[in-house]
Motif scaffolding. Structure first.
Motif, short mmCIF file in Angstrom:
data_model
loop_
_atom_site.label_atom_id
_atom_site.label_comp_id
_atom_site.label_asym_id
_atom_site.label_seq_id
_atom_site.Cartn_x
_atom_site.Cartn_y
_atom_site.Cartn_z
N ILE A 100 0.81 -1.23 0.00
CA ILE A 100 0.00 0.00 0.00
C ILE A 100 0.83 1.27 0.00
O ILE A 100 0.29 2.37 -0.08
CB ILE A 100 -0.96 0.02 1.21
CG1 ILE A 100 -0.17 -0.04 2.52
CG2 ILE A 100 -1.97 -1.11 1.13
CD1 ILE A 100 -1.05 0.17 3.76
N LEU A 101 2.14 1.13 0.10
CA LEU A 101 3.00 2.31 0.12
C LEU A 101 2.99 3.03 -1.22
O LEU A 101 2.88 2.41 -2.27
CB LEU A 101 4.43 1.93 0.50
CG LEU A 101 4.66 1.47 1.95
CD1 LEU A 101 6.13 1.14 2.17
CD2 LEU A 101 4.20 2.54 2.93
N LYS A 102 3.15 4.35 -1.15
CA LYS A 102 3.24 5.19 -2.34
C LYS A 102 4.67 5.63 -2.54
O LYS A 102 5.52 5.52 -1.65
CB LYS A 102 2.31 6.40 -2.20
CG LYS A 102 0.84 6.03 -2.07
CD LYS A 102 -0.02 7.28 -1.94
CE LYS A 102 -1.50 6.92 -1.82
NZ LYS A 102 -2.34 8.14 -1.67
N LEU A 103 4.91 6.18 -3.71
CA LEU A 103 6.26 6.64 -4.04
C LEU A 103 6.77 7.65 -3.04
O LEU A 103 7.94 7.65 -2.66
CB LEU A 103 6.25 7.24 -5.44
CG LEU A 103 7.59 7.72 -5.96
CD1 LEU A 103 8.56 6.57 -6.07
CD2 LEU A 103 7.42 8.40 -7.29
N SER A 104 5.89 8.54 -2.57
CA SER A 104 6.30 9.56 -1.60
C SER A 104 6.84 8.92 -0.32
O SER A 104 7.77 9.45 0.30
CB SER A 104 5.13 10.49 -1.28
OG SER A 104 4.02 9.75 -0.78
N ASN A 105 6.27 7.78 0.07
CA ASN A 105 6.76 7.08 1.26
C ASN A 105 8.17 6.55 1.05
O ASN A 105 9.00 6.60 1.97
CB ASN A 105 5.83 5.91 1.60
CG ASN A 105 4.40 6.32 1.82
OD1 ASN A 105 3.49 5.78 1.18
ND2 ASN A 105 4.15 7.26 2.72
N ILE A 106 8.44 6.05 -0.15
CA ILE A 106 9.78 5.53 -0.44
C ILE A 106 10.79 6.67 -0.50
O ILE A 106 11.90 6.56 0.02
CB ILE A 106 9.78 4.73 -1.76
CG1 ILE A 106 8.66 3.68 -1.75
CG2 ILE A 106 11.13 4.07 -1.98
CD1 ILE A 106 8.69 2.73 -0.57
N ASN A 107 10.40 7.77 -1.14
CA ASN A 107 11.28 8.94 -1.19
C ASN A 107 11.67 9.38 0.22
O ASN A 107 12.84 9.69 0.51
CB ASN A 107 10.59 10.10 -1.91
CG ASN A 107 10.39 9.87 -3.38
OD1 ASN A 107 11.07 9.03 -3.98
ND2 ASN A 107 9.47 10.58 -3.99
N GLU A 108 10.68 9.42 1.10
CA GLU A 108 10.92 9.86 2.48
C GLU A 108 11.87 8.91 3.19
O GLU A 108 12.78 9.34 3.93
CB GLU A 108 9.60 9.94 3.22
CG GLU A 108 9.73 10.42 4.66
CD GLU A 108 8.39 10.50 5.37
OE1 GLU A 108 8.39 10.81 6.58
OE2 GLU A 108 7.35 10.24 4.73
N ALA A 109 11.67 7.60 2.98
CA ALA A 109 12.54 6.61 3.64
C ALA A 109 13.99 6.77 3.20
O ALA A 109 14.92 6.68 4.02
CB ALA A 109 12.04 5.21 3.34
N VAL A 110 14.18 7.00 1.91
CA VAL A 110 15.55 7.14 1.39
C VAL A 110 16.16 8.46 1.85
O VAL A 110 17.28 8.50 2.37
CB VAL A 110 15.57 7.05 -0.15
CG1 VAL A 110 16.98 7.30 -0.67
CG2 VAL A 110 15.06 5.69 -0.62
N ASN A 111 15.44 9.55 1.68
CA ASN A 111 15.98 10.87 2.02
C ASN A 111 16.25 11.03 3.51
O ASN A 111 17.12 11.82 3.91
CB ASN A 111 15.03 11.97 1.55
CG ASN A 111 15.16 12.25 0.07
OD1 ASN A 111 16.26 12.17 -0.49
ND2 ASN A 111 14.06 12.58 -0.58
N SER A 112 15.51 10.29 4.35
CA SER A 112 15.73 10.37 5.79
C SER A 112 16.90 9.52 6.26
O SER A 112 17.25 9.52 7.44
CB SER A 112 14.46 9.94 6.54
OG SER A 112 14.18 8.58 6.31
N GLY A 113 17.51 8.78 5.32
CA GLY A 113 18.66 7.96 5.66
C GLY A 113 18.31 6.65 6.33
O GLY A 113 19.16 6.02 6.97
N LYS A 114 17.07 6.19 6.17
CA LYS A 114 16.63 4.96 6.83
C LYS A 114 16.52 3.77 5.90
O LYS A 114 16.20 2.66 6.35
CB LYS A 114 15.29 5.20 7.53
CG LYS A 114 15.38 6.19 8.69
CD LYS A 114 16.40 5.75 9.72
CE LYS A 114 16.53 6.72 10.86
NZ LYS A 114 17.59 6.30 11.84
#
Length: 509
Positions: free
Chosen positions: A274-288
């Motif tokens: 159910i995740l959206k692209l914005s969720n993945i962007n946030e995970a990567v950009n936050s360093g997680k």
């Protein structure tokens, strides 16, 4: 929309086409005026040009925009543009085609749309083949893009060129985390899994907490695993001279079990379905996130953001992954992403002016202008590397006209504004490696009416069953029974027959 088209759309919408830089391989010099750009002629009233086209920009430009006016001036046109978000491009396309009120230049993300193909068969669009030779800049579009976008052997569309490899949802990975944990770049699926496991369990960010994700995933970004197991791109593979759909193959079952293993061990996003692209962007950009599926050009984009807090961060593209049989695999495209068609209601003299307008966009001048704007105003250039300015964003050059005149270079996926030379060299090296590791999609250029109409529903049912198995809501035995019944399905059998008829015809069998 076929899966390849979805991948391409998903990828491009994540980065904005502004992440592509440095035109190469186009005819002419940077400051050379386009010879065929004046669609309305060098004198006289401008030619009215209506377009509908996908737009990746955060904000759509209008007729008061600098670049809008500049392109109108250089092509002697008056533009009436309907920008369409990637989120509803297929729906908008179908509605427009059904209405009959089709613009002069109609953008089509997927050439296998049943409605479009039916209209082509009925003579509703121009066969552009006889005209193309008169427009020199069209030669800058790679021959494979023209070939792969043909319909019944003819050029009914002007393709937007896209690099063969480097796009699609394929893993980027934290190279600095690999180095910290004494791991090499993964080459096999098992090494990839081992890296994800280390990212989750061995505190790669050094904060003393178990709070990192191995592979930040959406359902679509896991599809490369199915293709790796089947050693093919797209939805079909060739077996004994015949096409067979990947979804019913034993290899896809093994891929499903591999993905379930990742999920069960907590190595991919818990809510991937159910995740959206914005969720993945946030995970990567936050360093997680230690890895995620993106086009290559996102590597520097993420790295630049991560280095604001971690100067050693490096999110780099994996060159390939080896499948169970030892085959190297990476995602490949058909060499174009979307295309423009001209409806037959447009008179022939205007067709020629529309082709001149499009031809201008593939001159060096036009392609650079649409993608970067004006040198020293919208971008600066040092040692061949471009860097966009604040004016680039202010004038809404991110997205917009890039959707009409796609950057005609492999640098679309390797070179990003502001990228340092060492990262650019890494991208070029990876691109070369991927060229050697990308199997072809045997279904490119094939059309089946049944496939266009029936495949999306079949594929959705398969995807839903796969998700249930991964989440533990269904046993693998239920999946086996589902696939066994699917193999007997009359709709699927009809699709397989039509696809193989088209395959035989294309190959002269």
């Amino acid at each position: 929309m076929n899966q390849k088209g979805k991948k391409a759309l998903y990828t491009l919408s994540t980065v904005g086409l502004a992440t592509a830089v440095l035109l190469s391989g186009c005819g002419g010099t940077k400051n050379e005026p386009a010879k065929t750009g004046n669609a309305g002629g060098t004198t006289g009233a401008p030619t009215d040009v209506s377009l509908m086209v996908i737009n990746y920009g955060a904000q759509f430009s209008d007729q008061n925009n600098f670049l809008w006016k500049e392109i109108e001036k250089r092509t002697n046109t008056k533009l009436n543009i309907t920008w369409v978000s990637p989120n509803n491009i297929i729906e908008k396309t179908n509605v427009t085609l059904a209405s009959g009120d089709i613009p002069d230049l109609m953008y089509l993300e997927d050439l296998n749309l049943a409605q479009f193909r039916s209209m082509v068969a009925q003579g509703a669009f121009w066969d552009l083949t006889p005209f193309l030779k008169d427009y020199p800049n069209f030669k800058n579009i790679p021959a494979y893009a023209w070939e792969n976008s043909k319909i019944n052997g003819k050029n009914f569309v002007i393709p937007r060129p896209y690099p063969i490899v480097g796009g699609g949802l394929f893993p980027l990975i934290r190279k600095d985390w690999l180095d910290k944990l004494n791991l090499k770049m993964p080459e096999t699926l098992e090494e990839f899994k081992a890296a994800l496991k280390a990212f989750v369990n061995n505190d790669p960010d050094g904060n003393g907490q178990k709070d990192t994700t191995g592979y930040a995933a959406t359902a679509g970004s896991l599809n490369f695993i199915y293709n790796t197991y089947n050693n093919t791109n797209g939805e079909w593979k060739e077996k004994d001279g015949k096409l067979t759909p990947n979804i019913t193959e034993d290899a896809s079952r093994e891929a499903l079990l591999y993905i379930k293993g990742l999920y069960d061990e907590g190595l991919i996003s818990k809510d991937f379905s159910i995740l959206k692209l914005s969720n993945i962007n946030e995970a990567v950009n936050s360093g997680k996130a230690g890895s995620a599926g993106y086009a290559m050009n996102n590597g520097w984009k993420f790295t630049e953001e991560l280095r604001k807090s971690n100067p050693n961060a490096a999110m780099v593209p994996m060159p390939y992954v080896k499948g169970p049989q030892g085959n190297k695999f990476t995602i490949a495209t058909s060499g174009f992403y979307g295309a423009f068609a001209i409806p037959k209601k447009v008179p022939e003299d205007k067709v020629k002016k529309l082709l001149a307008f499009m031809d201008y966009g593939f001159s060096s001048e036009g392609n650079t202008l649409a993608n970067y704007g004006v040198k020293d105003t919208h971008y600066t250039e040092t040692n061949g590397l471009k860097k966009t300015t604040e004016k680039f964003a202010q004038d809404l050059l991110d997205g917009n006209f890039m959707g009409i005149y796609m950057l005609n270079s492999n640098d679309l996926v390797t070179l990003v504004p502001g990228i340092p030379s060492d990262f650019y060299e890494l991208n070029k090296k990876v691109y070369t490696e991927r060229e050697q590791a990308a199997p072809k999609d045997p279904s490119v250029g094939l059309f089946s009416e049944s496939n266009a109409k029936l495949w999306p529903d079949i594929k959705k049912k398969v995807d839903d069953m796969r998700v249930k198995v991964i989440l533990g809501q269904e046993k693998i035995e239920a999946y086996d029974a589902f696939i066994a019944n699917l193999k007997k399905d009359g709709d699927l059998q009809k699709i397989i027959k039509e696809m193989n008829d088209a395959y035989a015809q294309k190959n002269g069998k």
